[in-house]
Design an enzyme around this catalytic site. Structure first.
Site, mmCIF file in Angstrom:
data_model
loop_
_atom_site.group_PDB
_atom_site.id
_atom_site.type_symbol
_atom_site.label_atom_id
_atom_site.label_comp_id
_atom_site.label_asym_id
_atom_site.label_seq_id
_atom_site.Cartn_x
_atom_site.Cartn_y
_atom_site.Cartn_z
ATOM 1 N N CYS A 1 -32.551 -9.796 14.516
ATOM 2 C CA CYS A 1 -31.348 -9.478 15.286
ATOM 3 C C CYS A 1 -30.144 -10.244 14.739
ATOM 4 C CB CYS A 1 -31.584 -9.758 16.771
ATOM 5 S SG CYS A 1 -30.395 -8.896 17.839
ATOM 6 N N HIS B 1 -36.877 -7.079 18.345
ATOM 7 C CA HIS B 1 -37.481 -8.241 18.987
ATOM 8 C C HIS B 1 -38.937 -7.910 19.328
ATOM 9 C CE1 HIS B 1 -33.849 -10.601 19.388
ATOM 10 N NE2 HIS B 1 -33.213 -9.552 19.890
#
Length: 493
Positions: free
Chosen positions: A326, A432
């Site tokens: 991310c 994630h």
């Protein structure tokens, strides 16, 4: 419907795991049970099946209760963006950004919503196990409290107060907390719990008797300090140091690090050690370097630049292996543009330039559940996870996509995610939970093992391990607490 609220004398006393344990115990005893925390503050969040955002602690508690995580378990999530501001998530969606004072004035507006959410739980579950935040003795916040005694009063819930003896001063913290509560709040507290105890309980018992004489509330049990392979959402997470682990994974601990629960599955590998790095001297030569998520990517990139880690990371990238997740993925690119001042007013900033891609921050936040396949793999290598980000990354000429997303929030799609350089040693992804599944984690760790001359190993299924650890937690807490008394407090059995 029965309800019980777990509050604590401070942050990190173990409220979340006590709630998880009670959820699992009540489930084992045949009751439908649900966790609830009206307001959570954390940079570790999760995306539900319907694309909504909630705190990770309630996710673990949901699993303990045998439920799929839903945002009604955590209606308000605060995600700090700086020392003075937070992004407010209400019922899974971004409500806005605010200072502490602005949010303090907003809280009164959320009371009716919280009461309505809780009413739905009352209609659908036998027991609701509630969790407070920080301490109920924050007397400056009492008039607008919606997470501790204010929430307990709103739904008329009895309270158990947890103290952490491992830090020292547990008797003073329990007695001091009770001293600062008003009479109505004191009446709600039906028992105390001593958590994280090491040693002989017999030596502790005289102190428990004296404490009971002082605060006139019984101690319902002493829970021993136990190391469990369960995620910790608190910011000051510490990884257990293993006496020896041949695979060394370093993680850059940036000031705004978020979703470090992405590392929990890696911790479950017996021959893997994970350490945080905050300076160029600490980096050394790990087998793998992970740059994790960030709530303020630009500020954290500036931090890497200022502390000298940028040059160390670039030097390491010549023959080391790097994975960015991310915000860490965005950092690896050539440039980050912020035309709407989402994070700062800098406009744009150069990245580490280890991947040929650029990121542009948008006004709207992406929150999706995804399923993906690793590209250029003969064997089936599927990853399930979720995305939480403001930026959109665009590929340059000299880059290869890492994953192909084939499912987004339950809908069939077909687009690329992440990137990997031609050499194959630097990669990044927005996903994630990328290590939670066996396939990708096993692939990466086995490649590290082979490089060090070690044998390949099969990785365990993280979900199976988590279930065993939750059962272990429940067994420990059941043996430690007076469950008969707790059932009596909530009006059952």
């Amino acid at each position: 419907m029965a309800k019980i609220m777990i509050q604590g004398t401070a942050s990190s006393v173990g409220k979340s795991l006590i709630v998880a344990a009670l959820c699992r115990i009540f489930k084992q005893d045949g009751y439908s049970v649900c966790p609830f925390k009206s307001q959570n503050m954390s940079l570790n969040s999760y995306i539900t099946l319907d694309g909504k955002e909630m705190g990770r602690a309630q996710v673990l508690q949901a699993y303990a209760a045998g439920l799929e995580p839903e945002v009604y378990m955590n209606p308000i999530l605060l995600k700090p963006t700086s020392d003075k501001k937070s992004q407010i998530i209400v019922n899974g969606k971004v409500y806005g950004n605010s200072t502490a004072m602005e949010y303090h004035n907003l809280k009164i507006k959320f009371k009716d919503m919280l009461k309505e959410q809780f009413k739905k739980l009352e209609e659908n579950f036998d027991i609701v196990v509630m969790e407070g935040a920080g301490s109920p003795a924050e007397i400056n916040l009492r008039d607008r409290d919606i997470v501790n005694m204010g929430m307990a009063e709103l739904v008329d819930a009895p309270v158990l107060l947890v103290g952490d003896i491992d830090k020292g001063g547990v008797f003073a913290s329990l007695a001091g907390t009770m001293l600062l509560l008003n009479e109505g709040e004191k009446e709600r507290v039906k028992g105390t719990i001593i958590n994280k105890f090491r040693g002989d309980v017999e030596i502790l018992k005289p102190g428990l008797d004296m404490l009971e004489d002082i605060i006139h509330i019984p101690c319902l049990g002493v829970v021993p300090y136990t190391r469990l392979q369960l995620e910790d959402e608190d910011g000051a997470v510490e990884f257990n140091k293993k006496t020896y682990a041949p695979i060394d994974i370093a993680v850059i601990k940036m000031p705004h690090i978020s979703n470090f629960t992405d590392l929990d599955a890696l911790k479950s590998e017996e021959d893997v050690s994970i350490r945080f790095v905050t300076s160029k001297e600490e980096l050394k030569k790990p087998d793998l370097l992970i740059i994790p998520g960030s709530k303020n990517t630009i500020e954290d990139l500036l931090y890497l630049r200022q502390c000298g880690l940028e040059e160390s990371i670039k030097e390491y990238s010549n023959d080391g292996r790097i994975i960015g997740i991310c915000g860490g993925y965005q950092v690896l690119g050539s440039k980050i543009k912020d035309p709407h001042n989402v994070e700062t007013d800098l406009g744009e900033i150069d990245g580490l330039n280890l991947l040929d891609m650029k990121t542009i921050f948008e006004k709207e936040k992406v929150t999706t559940r995804v399923s993906a396949k690793l590209l250029n793999e003969e064997a089936e290598n599927t990853v399930y996870g979720y995305e939480i980000h403001m930026g959109i990354s665009k590929y340059g000429q000299n880059i290869n996509p890492l994953f192909k997303i084939y499912d987004k929030n339950g809908e069939k799609v077909g687009y690329f995610d992440g990137a990997i350089n031609d050499k194959g040693n630097v990669m990044g992804t927005y996903i994630h939970g990328v290590f939670d599944g066996v396939a990708f984690r096993e692939k990466i760790i086995n490649e590290l093992r082979v490089k060090k001359g070690l044998k390949k190993k099969k990785s365990q299924v993280y979900e199976h391990m988590r279930e065993k650890e939750l059962d272990k937690l429940a067994d420990i807490v059941r043996q430690s607490l007076d469950m008969k008394k707790i059932y009596s407090i909530i009006g059952m059995k």
